[in-house]
Design an enzyme around this catalytic site. Structure first.
Site, PDB file in Angstrom:
ATOM      1  N   TYR A  52       0.820  -1.218   0.000  1.00 21.75           N
ATOM      2  CA  TYR A  52       0.000   0.000   0.000  1.00 21.75           C
ATOM      3  C   TYR A  52       0.852   1.266   0.000  1.00 21.75           C
ATOM      4  O   TYR A  52       0.430   2.287  -0.567  1.00 21.75           O
ATOM      5  CB  TYR A  52      -1.003  -0.028   1.163  1.00 21.75           C
ATOM      6  CG  TYR A  52      -2.094  -1.037   0.878  1.00 21.75           C
ATOM      7  CD1 TYR A  52      -3.121  -0.726   0.000  1.00 21.75           C
ATOM      8  CD2 TYR A  52      -2.044  -2.316   1.410  1.00 21.75           C
ATOM      9  CE1 TYR A  52      -4.096  -1.662  -0.318  1.00 21.75           C
ATOM     10  CE2 TYR A  52      -3.024  -3.263   1.102  1.00 21.75           C
ATOM     11  CZ  TYR A  52      -4.032  -2.930   0.236  1.00 21.75           C
ATOM     12  OH  TYR A  52      -4.993  -3.856  -0.104  1.00 21.75           O
ATOM     13  N   VAL A  89      -9.854   2.921  -4.481  1.00 19.22           N
ATOM     14  CA  VAL A  89      -9.217   3.498  -3.297  1.00 19.22           C
ATOM     15  C   VAL A  89      -8.312   4.677  -3.679  1.00 19.22           C
ATOM     16  O   VAL A  89      -7.705   5.291  -2.801  1.00 19.22           O
ATOM     17  CB  VAL A  89      -8.453   2.415  -2.490  1.00 19.22           C
ATOM     18  CG1 VAL A  89      -9.435   1.372  -1.955  1.00 19.22           C
ATOM     19  CG2 VAL A  89      -7.375   1.746  -3.324  1.00 19.22           C
ATOM     20  N   HIS A 112     -14.790   0.952  -0.555  1.00 20.37           N
ATOM     21  CA  HIS A 112     -13.678   0.047  -0.220  1.00 20.37           C
ATOM     22  C   HIS A 112     -12.509   0.784   0.432  1.00 20.37           C
ATOM     23  O   HIS A 112     -11.402   0.246   0.482  1.00 20.37           O
ATOM     24  CB  HIS A 112     -13.198  -0.709  -1.466  1.00 20.37           C
ATOM     25  CG  HIS A 112     -14.189  -1.742  -1.949  1.00 20.37           C
ATOM     26  ND1 HIS A 112     -14.124  -2.315  -3.199  1.00 20.37           N
ATOM     27  CD2 HIS A 112     -15.266  -2.299  -1.329  1.00 20.37           C
ATOM     28  CE1 HIS A 112     -15.125  -3.190  -3.329  1.00 20.37           C
ATOM     29  NE2 HIS A 112     -15.823  -3.191  -2.211  1.00 20.37           N
ATOM     30  N   CYS A 120      -6.725   3.280  12.952  1.00 23.70           N
ATOM     31  CA  CYS A 120      -6.142   2.678  14.154  1.00 23.70           C
ATOM     32  C   CYS A 120      -6.738   1.280  14.339  1.00 23.70           C
ATOM     33  O   CYS A 120      -7.962   1.119  14.329  1.00 23.70           O
ATOM     34  CB  CYS A 120      -6.443   3.560  15.363  1.00 23.70           C
ATOM     35  SG  CYS A 120      -5.989   2.809  16.938  1.00 23.70           S
ATOM     36  N   GLY A 178     -16.851   0.557 -15.532  1.00 22.90           N
ATOM     37  CA  GLY A 178     -15.494   0.021 -15.366  1.00 22.90           C
ATOM     38  C   GLY A 178     -15.313  -0.895 -14.180  1.00 22.90           C
ATOM     39  O   GLY A 178     -14.282  -0.852 -13.518  1.00 22.90           O
ATOM     40  N   ALA A 222     -13.857   4.167 -21.162  1.00 21.32           N
ATOM     41  CA  ALA A 222     -14.687   5.100 -20.375  1.00 21.32           C
ATOM     42  C   ALA A 222     -14.454   6.542 -20.801  1.00 21.32           C
ATOM     43  O   ALA A 222     -15.412   7.328 -20.867  1.00 21.32           O
ATOM     44  CB  ALA A 222     -14.392   4.926 -18.886  1.00 21.32           C
TER      45      ALA A 222
HETATM   46  C1  BJW Z   1     -12.576  -0.570 -18.382  1.00 22.84           C
HETATM   47  C2  BJW Z   1     -11.480   0.126 -18.851  1.00 22.84           C
HETATM   48  C3  BJW Z   1     -11.723   1.340 -19.496  1.00 22.84           C
HETATM   49  C4  BJW Z   1     -10.733  -1.671 -17.907  1.00 22.84           C
HETATM   50  N1  BJW Z   1     -12.971   1.779 -19.639  1.00 22.84           N
HETATM   51  N2  BJW Z   1     -13.803  -0.122 -18.541  1.00 22.84           N
HETATM   52  C5  BJW Z   1     -18.851 -15.988  -2.763  1.00 22.84           C
HETATM   53  C6  BJW Z   1     -19.943 -15.427  -3.416  1.00 22.84           C
HETATM   54  C7  BJW Z   1     -20.312 -14.108  -3.207  1.00 22.84           C
HETATM   55  C8  BJW Z   1     -19.576 -13.303  -2.360  1.00 22.84           C
HETATM   56  C9  BJW Z   1     -18.491 -13.857  -1.717  1.00 22.84           C
HETATM   57  C10 BJW Z   1     -18.127 -15.179  -1.910  1.00 22.84           C
HETATM   58  N3  BJW Z   1     -17.028 -15.419  -1.167  1.00 22.84           N
HETATM   59  C11 BJW Z   1     -16.686 -14.286  -0.520  1.00 22.84           C
HETATM   60  C12 BJW Z   1     -17.566 -13.313  -0.848  1.00 22.84           C
HETATM   61  C13 BJW Z   1     -17.560 -11.906  -0.402  1.00 22.84           C
HETATM   62  C14 BJW Z   1     -16.412 -11.116  -0.997  1.00 22.84           C
HETATM   63  C15 BJW Z   1     -16.453 -11.288  -2.510  1.00 22.84           C
HETATM   64  O1  BJW Z   1     -17.173 -10.613  -3.208  1.00 22.84           O
HETATM   65  N4  BJW Z   1     -15.651 -12.192  -3.049  1.00 22.84           N
HETATM   66  C16 BJW Z   1     -15.686 -12.458  -4.487  1.00 22.84           C
HETATM   67  C17 BJW Z   1     -14.277 -12.473  -5.005  1.00 22.84           C
HETATM   68  C18 BJW Z   1     -16.445 -13.727  -4.723  1.00 22.84           C
HETATM   69  N5  BJW Z   1     -16.625  -9.744  -0.649  1.00 22.84           N
HETATM   70  C19 BJW Z   1     -16.182  -9.252   0.500  1.00 22.84           C
HETATM   71  O2  BJW Z   1     -15.505  -9.891   1.279  1.00 22.84           O
HETATM   72  C20 BJW Z   1     -16.607  -7.837   0.813  1.00 22.84           C
HETATM   73  N6  BJW Z   1     -17.187  -7.791   2.079  1.00 22.84           N
HETATM   74  C21 BJW Z   1     -18.365  -8.371   2.353  1.00 22.84           C
HETATM   75  O3  BJW Z   1     -19.009  -8.986   1.510  1.00 22.84           O
HETATM   76  O4  BJW Z   1     -18.790  -8.183   3.656  1.00 22.84           O
HETATM   77  C22 BJW Z   1     -20.055  -8.754   4.036  1.00 22.84           C
HETATM   78  C23 BJW Z   1     -21.099  -7.663   4.122  1.00 22.84           C
HETATM   79  C24 BJW Z   1     -21.440  -6.937   3.015  1.00 22.84           C
HETATM   80  C25 BJW Z   1     -22.409  -5.954   3.114  1.00 22.84           C
HETATM   81  C26 BJW Z   1     -23.034  -5.706   4.287  1.00 22.84           C
HETATM   82  C27 BJW Z   1     -22.684  -6.441   5.418  1.00 22.84           C
HETATM   83  C28 BJW Z   1     -21.715  -7.430   5.322  1.00 22.84           C
HETATM   84  C29 BJW Z   1     -15.396  -6.917   0.825  1.00 22.84           C
HETATM   85  C30 BJW Z   1     -14.846  -6.743  -0.534  1.00 22.84           C
HETATM   86  C31 BJW Z   1     -13.605  -5.871  -0.474  1.00 22.84           C
HETATM   87  C32 BJW Z   1     -12.943  -5.773  -1.835  1.00 22.84           C
HETATM   88  N7  BJW Z   1     -11.764  -5.054  -1.724  1.00 22.84           N
HETATM   89  C33 BJW Z   1     -10.942  -4.900  -2.904  1.00 22.84           C
HETATM   90  C34 BJW Z   1      -9.507  -4.683  -2.461  1.00 22.84           C
HETATM   91  C35 BJW Z   1      -9.285  -3.330  -1.970  1.00 22.84           C
HETATM   92  C36 BJW Z   1      -7.858  -3.214  -1.622  1.00 22.84           C
HETATM   93  C37 BJW Z   1      -6.990  -2.758  -2.713  1.00 22.84           C
HETATM   94  O5  BJW Z   1      -7.355  -1.915  -3.531  1.00 22.84           O
HETATM   95  O6  BJW Z   1      -5.892  -3.271  -2.693  1.00 22.84           O
HETATM   96  O7  BJW Z   1     -11.414  -3.851  -3.710  1.00 22.84           O
HETATM   97  S1  BJW Z   1     -10.997  -6.291  -3.989  1.00 22.84           S
HETATM   98  C38 BJW Z   1     -10.773  -5.383  -5.449  1.00 22.84           C
HETATM   99  O8  BJW Z   1     -11.897  -5.703  -6.290  1.00 22.84           O
HETATM  100  C39 BJW Z   1     -10.882  -3.925  -5.057  1.00 22.84           C
HETATM  101  C40 BJW Z   1     -11.867  -3.428  -6.069  1.00 22.84           C
HETATM  102  O9  BJW Z   1     -12.532  -2.277  -5.583  1.00 22.84           O
HETATM  103  C41 BJW Z   1     -12.771  -4.591  -6.292  1.00 22.84           C
HETATM  104  C42 BJW Z   1     -13.543  -4.546  -7.570  1.00 22.84           C
HETATM  105  O10 BJW Z   1     -12.686  -4.592  -8.665  1.00 22.84           O
HETATM  106  P1  BJW Z   1     -13.096  -3.872  -9.999  1.00 22.84           P
HETATM  107  O11 BJW Z   1     -13.185  -2.422  -9.767  1.00 22.84           O
HETATM  108  O12 BJW Z   1     -14.298  -4.519 -10.579  1.00 22.84           O
HETATM  109  O13 BJW Z   1     -11.787  -4.114 -10.891  1.00 22.84           O
HETATM  110  P2  BJW Z   1     -11.425  -5.283 -11.922  1.00 22.84           P
HETATM  111  O14 BJW Z   1      -9.982  -5.191 -12.191  1.00 22.84           O
HETATM  112  O15 BJW Z   1     -11.957  -6.559 -11.471  1.00 22.84           O
HETATM  113  O16 BJW Z   1     -12.231  -4.924 -13.248  1.00 22.84           O
HETATM  114  C43 BJW Z   1     -11.932  -3.782 -14.029  1.00 22.84           C
HETATM  115  C44 BJW Z   1     -13.007  -3.651 -15.096  1.00 22.84           C
HETATM  116  O17 BJW Z   1     -12.783  -2.465 -15.809  1.00 22.84           O
HETATM  117  C45 BJW Z   1     -13.017  -4.801 -16.116  1.00 22.84           C
HETATM  118  O18 BJW Z   1     -14.354  -5.258 -16.283  1.00 22.84           O
HETATM  119  C46 BJW Z   1     -12.500  -4.149 -17.406  1.00 22.84           C
HETATM  120  O19 BJW Z   1     -13.115  -4.685 -18.580  1.00 22.84           O
HETATM  121  C47 BJW Z   1     -12.928  -2.714 -17.183  1.00 22.84           C
HETATM  122  N8  BJW Z   1     -12.074  -1.725 -17.858  1.00 22.84           N
HETATM  123  N9  BJW Z   1     -10.315  -0.610 -18.605  1.00 22.84           N
HETATM  124  C48 BJW Z   1     -13.978   1.000 -19.189  1.00 22.84           C
HETATM  125  N10 BJW Z   1     -10.677   2.076 -20.027  1.00 22.84           N
END
Ligand code: BJW
Length: 233
Positions: A52, A89, A112, A120, A178, A222
């Site tokens: 980070y 983030v 996120h 803390c 995205g 985008a």
């Molecule tokens: C473009 C482009 C351009 C590229 N123009 N487009 C089984 C089933 C269902 C759920 C779960 C499960 N097992 C576990 C879970 C829950 C889990 C989860 O979802 N896991 C899955 C992997 C299955 N989720 C959690 O644990 C979350 N918490 C939770 O559920 O708590 C319970 C609760 C919820 C609500 C109420 C009460 C309780 C927490 C999730 C935290 C995710 N954190 C991260 C890491 C952050 C740290 C860091 O940054 O290092 O956040 S994970 C990572 O993925 C990051 C992102 O925000 C997140 C989403 O990624 P994103 O943005 O979609 O990126 P990419 O790379 O995947 O996609 C990019 C896209 O852009 C692509 O589609 C490209 O095509 C497109 N693109 N260029 C337009 N120019």
């Protein structure tokens, strides 16, 4: 008319911020469990803090792009409710907003967490942070606590969920920009918006796993497809 926008890593890709789901399944050379879970942090705080630290420092090398700016312009002129929920983030939406309408506020939720904040481990108190963190960085809030990145890791509860769900339940237009739709609860927002009767639009480079949940699709970079689309609203 009320709008909710959900953004993901794709909106920052053209600013030079890497997206997450590379074909090798690694994030910048690391397994997800190593760097984005509480267990990974407990096992190797030095690795996680350095991961980070590098990403926080990298923010000074990137700028908001035309897609961030177009959303900030829409927020500035929109008469109904406008809620921007980002999974990112980075601070590129914040900076775009500062450029377009520095004096006025609007609803921007970093569900996120934020690279430029730390928390803390003992009290949960959050503060702004722009430099590096040490593996066991003393907390100013509690002598037995440490500072960790203010990031929602897997298994942790995303931020501001009640506010997000309220906005979705009252929205007329939902835009998902995205994001791969792989990570919950964000991936389920489109269903909540649909239940509220909203028009739902997916904007991405390519169809995502959740494409069938949307009423409309717009495929392309985008920065190219978003500004003309938002101009029609
Ligand atoms: C473009 C482009 C351009 C590229 N123009 N487009 C089984 C089933 C269902 C759920 C779960 C499960 N097992 C576990 C879970 C829950 C889990 C989860 O979802 N896991 C899955 C992997 C299955 N989720 C959690 O644990 C979350 N918490 C939770 O559920 O708590 C319970 C609760 C919820 C609500 C109420 C009460 C309780 C927490 C999730 C935290 C995710 N954190 C991260 C890491 C952050 C740290 C860091 O940054 O290092 O956040 S994970 C990572 O993925 C990051 C992102 O925000 C997140 C989403 O990624 P994103 O943005 O979609 O990126 P990419 O790379 O995947 O996609 C990019 C896209 O852009 C692509 O589609 C490209 O095509 C497109 N693109 N260029 C337009 N120019």
């Amino acid at each position: 008319m009320n709008i909710v926008v959900l953004t993901g890593a794709g909106i920052s890709a053209e600013s030079g911020v890497p997206t997450f789901r590379a074909s090798d399944g690694l994030w910048e050379g690391h397994r997800v469990e190593e760097v984005a879970t509480p267990e990974g942090f407990a096992a190797n705080p030095a690795l996680v803090q350095e991961f980070y630290n590098l990403r926080r420092a990298f923010l000074s090398e990137v700028e908001p792009n035309a897609a961030h700016l177009a959303l900030a312009e829409l927020a500035a002129r929109w008469q109904g409710d406008f809620t921007l929920v980002t999974q990112n983030v980075d601070d590129l939406h914040d900076r775009a907003h500062q450029q377009i309408m520095p004096a006025a506020g609007f609803s921007l939720i970093h569900m996120h967490g934020e690279l430029l904040k730390v928390r803390c481990t003992r009290t949960g108190k959050v503060m702004d942070w722009h430099s590096d963190l040490q593996p066991y960085h003393p907390s100013p809030f509690d002598p037995s606590g440490y500072l960790r990145p203010h990031i929602v890791w897997f298994g942790e509860i995303p931020l501001e969920m009640a506010q997000i769900e309220k906005a979705l339940s009252e929205c007329d237009l939902f835009l998902s920009i995205g994001t791969s739709g792989n990570v919950y609860p964000a991936a389920g927002f489109v269903q909540l918006a649909s239940m509220a009767g909203a028009r739902t639009v997916e904007i991405n480079l390519e169809p995502t796993v959740g494409q069938n949940l949307f009423s409309e699709h717009l495929y392309g970079h985008a920065t190219e497809v978003l500004p003309p689309f938002l101009a029609t609203l």
